[in-house]
Structure formats: structure tokens, C-alpha cells
Design a protein around this motif. Sequence first.
Motif, PDB file in Angstrom:
ATOM      1  N   ALA A  51       0.903  -1.339   0.206  1.00 11.33           N
ATOM      2  CA  ALA A  51      -0.015   0.293   0.030  1.00 11.33           C
ATOM      3  C   ALA A  51       0.528   1.313   0.105  1.00 11.33           C
ATOM      4  N   ILE A  52       1.550   1.081   0.791  1.00 10.09           N
ATOM      5  CA  ILE A  52       2.788   2.460   0.641  1.00 10.09           C
ATOM      6  C   ILE A  52       3.241   2.666  -0.810  1.00 10.09           C
ATOM      7  N   SER A  53       4.278   1.811  -0.803  1.00 18.01           N
ATOM      8  CA  SER A  53       4.722   1.356  -2.069  1.00 18.01           C
ATOM      9  C   SER A  53       3.959   1.759  -3.309  1.00 18.01           C
ATOM     10  N   GLU A  54       2.407   2.138  -3.315  1.00 18.56           N
ATOM     11  CA  GLU A  54       1.624   2.367  -4.222  1.00 18.56           C
ATOM     12  C   GLU A  54       1.618   2.783  -4.250  1.00 18.56           C
ATOM     13  N   TYR A  55       1.321   3.967  -3.278  1.00 15.64           N
ATOM     14  CA  TYR A  55       0.714   4.804  -2.915  1.00 15.64           C
ATOM     15  C   TYR A  55       2.191   5.507  -3.759  1.00 15.64           C
ATOM     16  N   TYR A  56       2.914   6.023  -2.761  1.00 20.53           N
ATOM     17  CA  TYR A  56       4.183   7.240  -3.036  1.00 20.53           C
ATOM     18  C   TYR A  56       4.836   6.428  -3.954  1.00 20.53           C
ATOM     19  N   THR A  57       3.994   5.578  -5.144  1.00 21.94           N
ATOM     20  CA  THR A  57       4.350   5.049  -6.371  1.00 21.94           C
ATOM     21  C   THR A  57       4.417   6.068  -7.283  1.00 21.94           C
ATOM     22  N   ARG A  58       2.696   6.351  -6.936  1.00 26.33           N
ATOM     23  CA  ARG A  58       2.189   7.156  -7.627  1.00 26.33           C
ATOM     24  C   ARG A  58       1.852   8.175  -7.282  1.00 26.33           C
ATOM     25  N   SER A  59       2.139   9.087  -6.242  1.00 26.61           N
ATOM     26  CA  SER A  59       2.842   9.644  -6.392  1.00 26.61           C
ATOM     27  C   SER A  59       4.176  10.835  -6.875  1.00 26.61           C
ATOM     28  N   ALA A  60       4.956   9.892  -6.521  1.00 28.59           N
ATOM     29  CA  ALA A  60       5.895  10.085  -7.887  1.00 28.59           C
ATOM     30  C   ALA A  60       6.042  10.622  -9.303  1.00 28.59           C
ATOM     31  N   LEU A  72      -3.592  15.575 -15.743  1.00 31.85           N
ATOM     32  CA  LEU A  72      -3.183  15.887 -14.760  1.00 31.85           C
ATOM     33  C   LEU A  72      -4.339  15.822 -12.832  1.00 31.85           C
ATOM     34  N   GLU A  73      -5.081  16.883 -13.446  1.00 35.80           N
ATOM     35  CA  GLU A  73      -6.124  16.645 -12.519  1.00 35.80           C
ATOM     36  C   GLU A  73      -6.918  15.510 -12.468  1.00 35.80           C
ATOM     37  N   GLU A  74      -7.029  14.570 -13.361  1.00 35.51           N
ATOM     38  CA  GLU A  74      -7.686  13.711 -12.675  1.00 35.51           C
ATOM     39  C   GLU A  74      -6.732  12.531 -11.614  1.00 35.51           C
ATOM     40  N   GLN A  75      -5.840  12.428 -12.357  1.00 31.83           N
ATOM     41  CA  GLN A  75      -4.763  11.914 -11.397  1.00 31.83           C
ATOM     42  C   GLN A  75      -4.479  12.576 -10.351  1.00 31.83           C
ATOM     43  N   GLU A  76      -4.227  13.743 -10.352  1.00 30.63           N
ATOM     44  CA  GLU A  76      -4.624  14.375  -8.886  1.00 30.63           C
ATOM     45  C   GLU A  76      -5.242  13.414  -8.081  1.00 30.63           C
ATOM     46  N   THR A  78      -7.931  11.054  -8.102  1.00 36.92           N
ATOM     47  CA  THR A  78      -7.351  10.136  -8.358  1.00 36.92           C
ATOM     48  C   THR A  78      -6.633   9.833  -6.741  1.00 36.92           C
ATOM     49  N   LEU A  79      -5.391   9.994  -7.174  1.00 34.51           N
ATOM     50  CA  LEU A  79      -3.963   9.880  -5.775  1.00 34.51           C
ATOM     51  C   LEU A  79      -4.250  10.134  -4.462  1.00 34.51           C
ATOM     52  N   ARG A  80      -5.702  11.616  -4.299  1.00 36.03           N
ATOM     53  CA  ARG A  80      -5.934  11.885  -3.511  1.00 36.03           C
ATOM     54  C   ARG A  80      -7.600  10.843  -2.751  1.00 36.03           C
ATOM     55  N   THR A  81      -7.804  10.617  -3.747  1.00 42.81           N
ATOM     56  CA  THR A  81      -8.979   9.826  -3.448  1.00 42.81           C
ATOM     57  C   THR A  81      -8.502   8.115  -3.457  1.00 42.81           C
ATOM     58  N   ASP A  82      -8.722   7.489  -4.485  1.00 44.05           N
ATOM     59  CA  ASP A  82      -8.430   5.580  -4.333  1.00 44.05           C
ATOM     60  C   ASP A  82      -7.461   5.983  -3.905  1.00 44.05           C
ATOM     61  N   TYR A  83      -5.978   6.600  -4.028  1.00 40.79           N
ATOM     62  CA  TYR A  83      -4.543   5.794  -3.118  1.00 40.79           C
ATOM     63  C   TYR A  83      -4.903   6.021  -1.363  1.00 40.79           C
ATOM     64  N   LEU A  84      -4.915   7.926  -1.301  1.00 40.42           N
ATOM     65  CA  LEU A  84      -4.967   7.864  -0.408  1.00 40.42           C
ATOM     66  C   LEU A  84      -5.754   7.583   0.742  1.00 40.42           C
ATOM     67  N   LYS A  85      -6.872   7.284   0.432  1.00 41.84           N
ATOM     68  CA  LYS A  85      -7.805   6.927   1.098  1.00 41.84           C
ATOM     69  C   LYS A  85      -7.238   4.999   1.058  1.00 41.84           C
ATOM     70  N   ALA A  86      -7.456   4.174   0.485  1.00 44.77           N
ATOM     71  CA  ALA A  86      -6.821   3.103   0.502  1.00 44.77           C
ATOM     72  C   ALA A  86      -5.146   3.266   1.657  1.00 44.77           C
ATOM     73  N   LEU A  87      -4.115   3.726   1.396  1.00 43.14           N
ATOM     74  CA  LEU A  87      -3.577   3.996   2.297  1.00 43.14           C
ATOM     75  C   LEU A  87      -4.006   4.059   3.871  1.00 43.14           C
ATOM     76  N   GLN A  88      -4.948   5.402   3.778  1.00 38.60           N
ATOM     77  CA  GLN A  88      -5.473   5.056   5.075  1.00 38.60           C
ATOM     78  C   GLN A  88      -6.077   3.791   6.117  1.00 38.60           C
ATOM     79  N   GLU A  89      -6.838   3.203   5.107  1.00 37.98           N
ATOM     80  CA  GLU A  89      -6.722   2.575   5.448  1.00 37.98           C
ATOM     81  C   GLU A  89      -6.179   0.979   5.983  1.00 37.98           C
TER      82      GLU A  89
END
Length: 193
Positions: A51-60, A72-76, A78-89
Motif C-alpha cells: 500500500a505504501i509503495s503503491e501510493y508513493y509510486t503513484r505520487s511520484a 493531470l487533474e484526474e490523476q491528482e 485519483t491519487l487523493r481519493t482512491d490511493y490516499l484512501k486505500a493507504l489510510q485504510e
Amino acid sequence: MNALLTYFAGIATTIAGAYLVHFLTHRRWWKEYRLRKLEELYLALQSHEIAISEYYTRSAAYLIRPEDAEGLEEQEETLRTDYLKALQEDEKKAAVIPMIVNIYFRDLSPAWQNVEAAKEKLRVENRKAVLIDDRKREALGRTQREAISKAVALAILREHIPELAAFTKEMFAKIIRIADEVKENSLWLSENG
């Protein structure tokens, strides 16, 4: 008199047998319990690293793109909603890791602290690219902002994620070593063994 001695000898043998059966059953249960806890720890750590690697790889990947890149806006978002939410979970689920380490396997504490330190380095590095103050952000100019973002992205991908993977791999090796020791321990060893 002989009958009385035979009677007490029978009682003593029964008590000793019951104690021995209880002791062996308890030791087997304790070994199996510790192995289940090691398995739970291994799986939680593995999921957490992914989860950590996936989030930060996507962030990078997001940080490395130019500010006016298409999508870029859609990517941001998705990063903020889907991947950050998954990381928080995952962070909630990963809360079991330090508990298991501290209660059952204190020898793993230094390895877990290394993983935690690597995670913190990732967070700190990622924050370098996030400028909360809009005035400071605008004052830097697009070229400087993009250069900072790319430098952060490269540091995340080349330095911090591999460091997290190395410390996680080290902890996996220690978990496996402990599991092997638990499996190999004789039933007659002390509770610490």
C-alpha cells in the motif's frame, strides 16, 4: 499397607500423567499460536508495504509530470481519493503490526523501527513537493516548482521506496527465522524458547 501404597502410587502416576499431558498440550498450543501471530504479522507487513509503495509510486508519477500535462487533474483526484484512501485504510489495518511486535516478538522491534523510519522519510520527502501556501507556490514559478517536484519524485523512486523495501525484506527474514526457531524448539524448553 501395600494396597494403600499402591493406591497412592496410582494417584501420583495419574496426577503426573495429567500434568504431562497438560504441559505438552499447552506447549503445542503456544507454538501454534506464535506461528499464527507470525503469519498474521508477515501478511500485515506485506500488505502495508504494498500500500505504501503503491501510493508513493503513484505520487511520484504525478509529481514528475509537467503542471499542464493532459489528465493531470484526474490523476491528482485519483491519487487523493482512491490511493490516499486505500493507504489510510491500510494504516488502520497495519496498527496490528506494532502490537504483535511489542507483545509477542520484541526482538523484531528494531527491524520495525527501521520500517517506520523509512515510512517517515517517504512522508517527509513527499511533503517537500507540496507547497500549502499559494503565495509561496506562485512565487517559485512553474520551472522551480516542476524541478522540485521532479527531484522529490526521483528521490522517492530511487532512494526511499528501495530503502523501505530493504527494511521490510530484513523484517521478513527475521520473521521467518523466528518461525523456524519456534518450529524447531523442543517441547521441553522453557516458555521463552
